[in-house]
Design a protein around this motif. Structure first.
Motif: not given
Length: 453
Positions: A223-247
């Motif tokens: 199952x594919x759940x929706x993923x938002x940028x808030x998940x990266x903010x909660x985990x203290x990750x840099x909001x870099x779309x090249x690193x956060x995006x998959x194939x």
């Protein structure tokens, strides 16, 4: 060699209903044991099997004729038109748990398994699979000729070769009625168009992720759940779309894997937008460490100096501020990273410990050399070959000549009396001119020979 679950003698597989398999001395996998578990209390054996088709597409079929199916068997299954060919991946009670997980009613209308695939079924199936790459290339050319904004990502032929399913991705709705007519005329098969999302496309094609492992969506993720940028903010990750995006071009599904753990840890943290009141001024939060339970604060007037505080200390300061009592300064509650407090321990007795300092930014840069040193090195390098030449010349000459050269030659006086040190040098003597009146010394040749000698 005997069977592992009964007393029958067998080489590769047991012919009875126990379904056990043994190849040499190799042990059976857990799935083999669970899939063929004998039920107690006279319960009936679960008659549904899981069959895998191309690109890990799995469907469930009912074994009406109670065929002795095992994992890895190639079977011919029921299809809307004709039959399809796939490989059995699960049998027994494990199929019931998988159907319950996917919310499939096994008591309803489920397609059935026709038979085990014979050699003719396998040959037709392999010929149809071999045509898929060429058909996909031609279908893309037809879509481009019609000017359709769609991408045909995969083609799957049915086992009997009578039907082809085209999977495509598009941003919006596409009118492909003319495309279906052209493809049916070119390929002479029944055409089915099925639109999928970008995540489903990556799951069908597969690949290797940035972690070095096979994509989760193509292996175990269903199952594919929706993923938002808030998940990266909660985990203290840099909001870099090249690193956060998959194939697939979307945010990675693995951002949701540890999100619940971070949210549970953040429940005990005070809000980061809360400011601390001190006598030196207001202090704001700059950074937090979730699992170490640390927070860094700076004064608004001096944002360069950071003070590290624990979560409990921050809560205590907030409670004092609510009562209207500002603290004197943050240094009272700050955690000092100086090693001087460790001197009292027995392990550090007699050792002077320097305080922890931040590393320099230019610590890995090569030191710059002065120009004078560089020029001196050049001069010394230029003189080296000349000295070597002199030593070679000295070695090539005989010993007698070398000794003569070692003696300092007498300077010649060419009549120039400009040299003031010429008269003072005792080694230098004035040569008398050779006059005609001066008789030359008699040589040994001019002396009379002694006859008696």
């Amino acid at each position: 060699m005997s069977c592992n679950t009964c007393t029958h003698n067998t080489n590769n597989s047991c012919n009875t209903n126990c379904g056990a398999r043994s190849f040499g001395t190799a042990k059976l996998s857990v799935f083999d044991w669970l899939a063929n578990t004998q039920l107690l209390g006279g319960q009936e054996y679960f008659d549904c099997v899981e069959v895998r088709f191309k690109n890990s597409r799995k469907e469930y079929f009912r074994n009406v004729d109670k065929l002795p199916l095992q994992m890895g068997d190639v079977v011919a299954t029921e299809a809307p038109s004709g039959h399809d060919v796939g490989v059995v991946t699960l049998t027994g009670e494990l199929v019931r748990s998988q159907m319950k997980k996917r919310k499939i009613d096994w008591e309803g209308d489920i397609p059935r398994v026709y038979r085990k695939a014979n050699q003719h079924d396998i040959d037709v199936w392999q010929q149809s699979r071999a045509k898929e790459i060429e058909v996909q290339k031609q279908s893309r050319e037809l879509a481009i000729a019609l000017g359709l904004e769609m991408k045909i990502s995969d083609v799957e032929f049915q086992g009997d070769g009578s039907k082809a399913t085209f999977y495509y991705t598009a941003e919006g709705r596409v009118d492909f009625r003319q495309l279906i007519k052209d493809m049916a005329k070119a390929f002479s098969v029944r055409i089915e168009m099925r639109q999928i999302g970008f995540r489903q496309e990556a799951a069908r094609l597969g690949g290797i992720g940035s972690c070095g492992r096979e994509l989760c969506c193509s292996t175990w993720l269903t199952d594919f759940r929706s993923v938002s940028t808030s998940a990266a903010r909660y985990q203290q990750l840099s909001l870099n779309p090249q690193k956060l995006a998959g194939q697939c071009g979307k945010l990675k599904c693995c951002l949701n894997f540890e999100l619940d753990t971070y949210l549970d840890a953040l429940q005990d943290f005070p809000r980061t937008d809360v400011k601390l009141h001190t006598q030196r001024g207001m202090a704001s939060c700059q950074k937090i460490d979730i699992f170490k339970r640390l927070m860094w604060f700076t004064y608004d007037e001096n944002p360069i100096t950071w003070h590290k505080l624990s979560v409990d200390s921050v809560k205590e300061i907030i409670e004092l501020n609510k009562e209207g009592e500002p603290i004197e300064e943050l240094e009272e509650y700050a955690i000092v990273t100086d090693l001087s407090s460790r001197k009292s321990t027995s392990a550090y007795e007699g050792i002077e410990l320097a305080p922890v300092e931040e590393d320099s930014i230019t610590r890995f840069d090569a030191p710059k050399r002065k120009k004078n040193k560089h020029n001196n090195k050049k001069a010394s390098n230029n003189n080296k070959p000349q000295r070597d030449n002199k030593t070679q010349q000295a070695q090539s000459q005989p010993q007698g000549q070398s000794n003569k050269k070692k003696q300092s030659p007498k300077p010649k006086n060419n009549g120039n009396n400009n040299n003031p040190n010429a008269n003072n040098n005792p080694n230098t003597a004035k040569k008398k001119p050779n006059n005609k009146n001066n008789k030359p010394k008699a040589s040994n040749a001019d002396k009379p020979k002694n006859e008696n000698a």
